[in-house]
Design a protein around this motif. Structure first.
Motif, PDB file in Angstrom:
ATOM      1  N   GLN A  94       0.779  -1.338   0.043  1.00 11.02           N
ATOM      2  CA  GLN A  94       0.064   0.058   0.090  1.00 11.02           C
ATOM      3  C   GLN A  94       0.752   1.189  -0.096  1.00 11.02           C
ATOM      4  N   LEU A  95       1.685   1.406  -1.148  1.00 10.75           N
ATOM      5  CA  LEU A  95       2.780   2.507  -1.096  1.00 10.75           C
ATOM      6  C   LEU A  95       1.864   3.694  -1.380  1.00 10.75           C
ATOM      7  N   GLN A  96       2.614   4.928  -0.930  1.00  9.47           N
ATOM      8  CA  GLN A  96       2.114   6.243  -1.129  1.00  9.47           C
ATOM      9  C   GLN A  96       2.969   7.045  -1.923  1.00  9.47           C
ATOM     10  N   PRO A  97       2.392   8.053  -2.729  1.00 16.24           N
ATOM     11  CA  PRO A  97       3.136   8.638  -3.693  1.00 16.24           C
ATOM     12  C   PRO A  97       4.666   9.627  -2.952  1.00 16.24           C
ATOM     13  N   HIS A  98       4.481   9.780  -1.816  1.00 12.25           N
ATOM     14  CA  HIS A  98       5.773  10.456  -1.079  1.00 12.25           C
ATOM     15  C   HIS A  98       6.650   9.556  -0.224  1.00 12.25           C
ATOM     16  N   GLU A  99       6.331   8.093  -0.450  1.00  6.38           N
ATOM     17  CA  GLU A  99       7.148   7.141   0.244  1.00  6.38           C
ATOM     18  C   GLU A  99       8.527   6.811  -0.419  1.00  6.38           C
ATOM     19  N   GLY A 162      18.781   5.391   4.460  1.00  3.17           N
ATOM     20  CA  GLY A 162      17.303   5.195   5.244  1.00  3.17           C
ATOM     21  C   GLY A 162      17.289   6.382   6.242  1.00  3.17           C
ATOM     22  N   PRO A 163      16.395   6.236   7.050  1.00  6.31           N
ATOM     23  CA  PRO A 163      15.201   5.243   7.094  1.00  6.31           C
ATOM     24  C   PRO A 163      14.325   5.171   5.962  1.00  6.31           C
ATOM     25  N   PHE A 164      13.470   4.217   5.764  1.00  9.90           N
ATOM     26  CA  PHE A 164      12.768   4.029   4.670  1.00  9.90           C
ATOM     27  C   PHE A 164      11.145   3.503   5.158  1.00  9.90           C
ATOM     28  N   ASP A 165      10.388   4.093   4.320  1.00 14.05           N
ATOM     29  CA  ASP A 165       8.736   3.733   4.387  1.00 14.05           C
ATOM     30  C   ASP A 165       8.743   2.290   4.353  1.00 14.05           C
ATOM     31  N   ALA A 166       9.271   1.516   3.608  1.00 16.14           N
ATOM     32  CA  ALA A 166       8.923   0.253   2.941  1.00 16.14           C
ATOM     33  C   ALA A 166      10.102  -0.308   2.771  1.00 16.14           C
ATOM     34  N   ILE A 167      10.337  -1.575   3.099  1.00 16.89           N
ATOM     35  CA  ILE A 167      11.604  -2.579   2.584  1.00 16.89           C
ATOM     36  C   ILE A 167      10.929  -3.863   1.991  1.00 16.89           C
ATOM     37  N   LEU A 184      13.400   0.746   9.061  1.00 14.15           N
ATOM     38  CA  LEU A 184      12.060   1.354   8.975  1.00 14.15           C
ATOM     39  C   LEU A 184      11.833   2.697   9.845  1.00 14.15           C
ATOM     40  N   LYS A 185      11.073   3.614   8.831  1.00 11.12           N
ATOM     41  CA  LYS A 185      10.388   4.822   9.695  1.00 11.12           C
ATOM     42  C   LYS A 185       9.324   4.324  10.512  1.00 11.12           C
ATOM     43  N   ASP A 186       9.138   5.029  11.296  1.00  9.37           N
ATOM     44  CA  ASP A 186       7.849   4.898  11.958  1.00  9.37           C
ATOM     45  C   ASP A 186       6.629   4.911  11.222  1.00  9.37           C
ATOM     46  N   GLY A 187       5.840   3.938  11.291  1.00  9.50           N
ATOM     47  CA  GLY A 187       4.765   3.711  10.033  1.00  9.50           C
ATOM     48  C   GLY A 187       5.295   2.706   9.011  1.00  9.50           C
ATOM     49  N   GLY A 188       6.512   2.600   8.964  1.00 12.19           N
ATOM     50  CA  GLY A 188       6.993   1.629   7.901  1.00 12.19           C
ATOM     51  C   GLY A 188       6.449   0.136   8.053  1.00 12.19           C
ATOM     52  N   ARG A 189       6.865  -0.302   7.029  1.00  5.72           N
ATOM     53  CA  ARG A 189       6.618  -1.856   6.897  1.00  5.72           C
ATOM     54  C   ARG A 189       7.596  -2.707   6.048  1.00  5.72           C
ATOM     55  N   LEU A 190       8.052  -3.901   6.498  1.00  3.69           N
ATOM     56  CA  LEU A 190       8.810  -4.694   5.648  1.00  3.69           C
ATOM     57  C   LEU A 190       8.033  -5.771   5.165  1.00  3.69           C
TER      58      LEU A 190
END
Length: 236
Positions: A94-99, A162-167, A184-190
């Protein structure tokens, strides 16, 4: 009477577009891929441009495609995953354009290209220099200008971007590498394919408020990512 060259090219492109459409609608959409943005990207992204010439005819098949002329290429992780695997993983993130996204296991660059159309930028790590260079060429052809390909071992090398929104781990691992979760950023997911044959679990780890939650929404199998160790075994 033969057709003009331009007409032949147009006919070929129409055939490829139709075959790509069938891949998305018959293989991918029924596999619980429902995000309209992901589906639109899959329709437009030319998967055939990321496939080695020797396997061009397999570009849209529901199989892993070797990236080397080597009988053990798939076993060694030198392959493209089946289209529905890449698609479902992208869908579930569920990626977002700013991530910002980190991928480990670039391969031919197809998954990085897919991710790049869904987010702000992608850093993708490939342990094999030859595959990394091929991926750079493929991504340039696809005009994916927001992707950085680095030659690195994602299991060992430091991650200074990093950190990253998704890995995304584009291959399987025996267990989630804990060091990656720190990036991972807070709110991030791997998302990774975890476990051993005969069946593995797609595992999503989410970080929220310093806490980690894990879900395992579906099963599949995939070759091991290079560099990632198997679980240690007891020796008697």
């Amino acid at each position: 009477m033969s057709l003009p060259l331009n007409s032949l090219v147009d006919a070929t492109q129409d055939t490829l577009a139709h075959t790509r459409y069938n891949m998305v609608e018959q293989q991918i959409r029924p596999w619980n891929v429902s995000d309209n943005t992901v589906l639109e990207v899959l329709h437009s992204l030319r998967r055939e441009d990321f496939v080695p010439p020797a396997h061009y005819q397999k570009a849209f098949m529901d199989i892993e495609i070797p990236l080397r002329d080597d009988a053990f290429a798939i076993e060694r992780g030198h392959c493209m995953l089946a289209p529905k695997i890449d698609a479902r993983m992208a869908n579930d993130l569920q990626l977002q354009p700013h991530e910002r996204v980190l991928e480990i296991g670039t391969g031919s660059g197809y998954m990085a290209a897919l991710l790049s159309r869904l987010c702000q930028d992608v850093t993708t790590l490939e342990i094999d220099p030859e595959l990394a260079e091929t991926a750079r060429e493929n991504l340039a052809t696809a005009e994916c200008h927001n992707v950085t390909v680095r030659v690195a071992d994602g299991s060992q090398d430091s991650l200074s971007d990093g950190p990253f929104d998704a890995i995304v781990l584009s291959g399987s691992v025996a267990q989630i590498p804990e060091k990656l979760l720190a990036h991972l950023k807070d709110g991030g997911r791997l998302i990774a394919i975890v476990g051993d044959l005969p069946m593995m679990r797609v595992t999503i780890v989410r970080k929220q408020g310093g806490q980690l939650t894990t879900t395992t929404p579906w099963d599949t199998v995939a070759p091991r990512l290079q560099g990632f160790a198997d679980k240690s075994k007891f020796v008697f």
